[in-house]
Design a protein around this motif. Structure first.
Motif, short mmCIF file in Angstrom:
data_model
loop_
_atom_site.label_atom_id
_atom_site.label_comp_id
_atom_site.label_asym_id
_atom_site.label_seq_id
_atom_site.Cartn_x
_atom_site.Cartn_y
_atom_site.Cartn_z
N HIS A 134 0.79 -1.27 0.01
CA HIS A 134 -0.03 -0.06 -0.16
C HIS A 134 0.83 1.22 0.06
O HIS A 134 0.50 2.17 -0.77
CB HIS A 134 -0.97 0.00 1.18
N ARG A 135 2.07 1.23 0.69
CA ARG A 135 2.77 2.32 0.81
C ARG A 135 3.36 2.71 -0.49
O ARG A 135 3.79 3.66 -1.10
CB ARG A 135 3.85 2.36 1.91
N THR A 136 3.79 1.61 -1.21
CA THR A 136 4.48 1.78 -2.54
C THR A 136 3.47 2.12 -3.61
O THR A 136 3.77 3.10 -4.39
CB THR A 136 4.96 0.38 -3.11
N TRP A 137 2.36 1.80 -3.44
CA TRP A 137 1.01 2.39 -4.23
C TRP A 137 0.81 3.98 -4.25
O TRP A 137 0.76 4.62 -4.98
CB TRP A 137 -0.32 1.47 -3.92
N LEU A 138 1.03 4.44 -2.79
CA LEU A 138 0.90 5.84 -2.36
C LEU A 138 1.71 6.60 -3.09
O LEU A 138 1.47 7.70 -3.67
CB LEU A 138 0.95 5.99 -0.73
N LYS A 139 3.04 6.12 -3.49
CA LYS A 139 3.95 6.99 -4.04
C LYS A 139 3.52 7.16 -5.42
O LYS A 139 4.30 8.04 -6.26
CB LYS A 139 5.43 6.12 -4.02
N THR A 140 2.62 6.26 -6.05
CA THR A 140 2.36 6.44 -7.29
C THR A 140 1.35 7.20 -7.72
O THR A 140 0.99 7.66 -8.88
CB THR A 140 2.16 5.03 -7.99
N VAL A 141 0.39 7.57 -6.54
CA VAL A 141 -0.79 8.28 -6.86
C VAL A 141 -0.43 9.81 -7.18
O VAL A 141 0.54 10.44 -6.60
CB VAL A 141 -1.45 8.58 -5.34
N CYS A 142 -1.06 10.40 -8.06
CA CYS A 142 -0.88 11.79 -8.80
C CYS A 142 -2.20 12.25 -8.64
O CYS A 142 -3.06 11.84 -9.73
CB CYS A 142 -0.07 11.53 -10.14
#
Length: 269
Positions: A134-142
């Protein structure tokens, strides 16, 4: 005139004709004054504020009236003293409560970020939240707007800082256990189901001396785990075992200390 220093107040009491007894309400002033008075051989009662009887019609409150009220209750033996911990135990309690405060701050920060993403229609569908994935996915949110993206990055930074601080305090709590007065007690508590190191340390810090409770029911009442009861005549109604409140010693950690049985409600005729 007293300046508010504990040493000055203790010296004033020590200079009075004996016997001398003192009392004050437990609160943000801590227990340093009680220890100073004990060193000088003066009995001091640190009263539990929630158990101080007050008249419902008494609407006037000031320092002088409060002091007179405490003295009258002290002479009548109506004050309920709280246990005065030692300096080392109080330091451990401060550390445990600091960790709990950080845990709650982290939970609120995560909620703020989750609700912001919900407002923008962004949803994570690949497992549980706040895992490494989930934390890795947050880094991709734009997000679409620069202002919203700046807010998102700020919330992520707050969470990263809180996680780092929480992990640091947890490592410190574990590190001070070897050779401490609570090492044996923590080991015994960890034998209970659902109790690990942080939960055990939290209970030791909040309860202190377990032997001061003569019966298990007294300890359960102190922990806030006694189920409610409403009995009238032949009718008896037992409530469920309560969930530990965060303001009680049982709520000092993120997990419940073991399990408690539920009391089923009687079937209606």
């Amino acid at each position: 005139m007293l300046t508010g220093e504990n040493a000055g107040a203790a010296a004033l009491c020590a200079g009075l004709p004996r016997p001398v007894r003192a009392a004050y309400e437990a609160g943000p002033t801590g227990y340093t004054l009680a220890r100073e008075l004990a060193k000088r051989g003066i009995e001091c009662v640190v009263a539990a504020p929630s158990k101080i009887p007050r008249a419902s019609g008494d609407k006037v409150k000031n320092d002088r009236r409060d002091a007179e009220h405490l003295v009258r209750l002290l002479l009548a033996g109506k004050l309920h003293p709280v246990r005065v911990p030692g300096p080392e135990e109080e330091a451990l309690r401060d550390l445990v409560r600091a960790r709990e405060t950080l845990r709650l701050d982290l939970m609120r920060a995560r909620h703020r970020l989750s609700k912001m993403l919900m407002r923008h229609g962004v949803q994570f569908d690949d497992g549980r939240a706040w895992t490494d994935r989930h934390r890795t996915w947050l880094k991709t949110v734009c997000l679409d707007w620069p202002a919203a993206q700046t807010t998102l990055l700020d919330l992520e930074g707050v969470i990263d800082v809180l996680v780092h601080r929480r992990d640091h305090l947890e490592r410190e709590i574990v590190a001070i256990l070897p050779g401490s007065p609570w090492e044996t007690q923590v080991g015994r508590l960890r034998c209970l189901r659902g109790v690990d190191t942080l939960t055990a340390v939290g209970l030791c810090a909040e309860v202190g001396d377990f032997e001061r409770f003569a019966k298990a029911g007294q300890l359960m009442s102190y922990l806030g785990l006694v189920p409610s009861e409403s009995t009238t005549g032949n009718s008896r109604r037992l409530g469920r075992s309560p969930r530990p409140d965060r303001r009680t010693p049982a709520g000092c950690s993120s997990k419940r200390p073991g399990t408690t049985a539920r009391h089923p409600r009687p079937a209606k005729p």
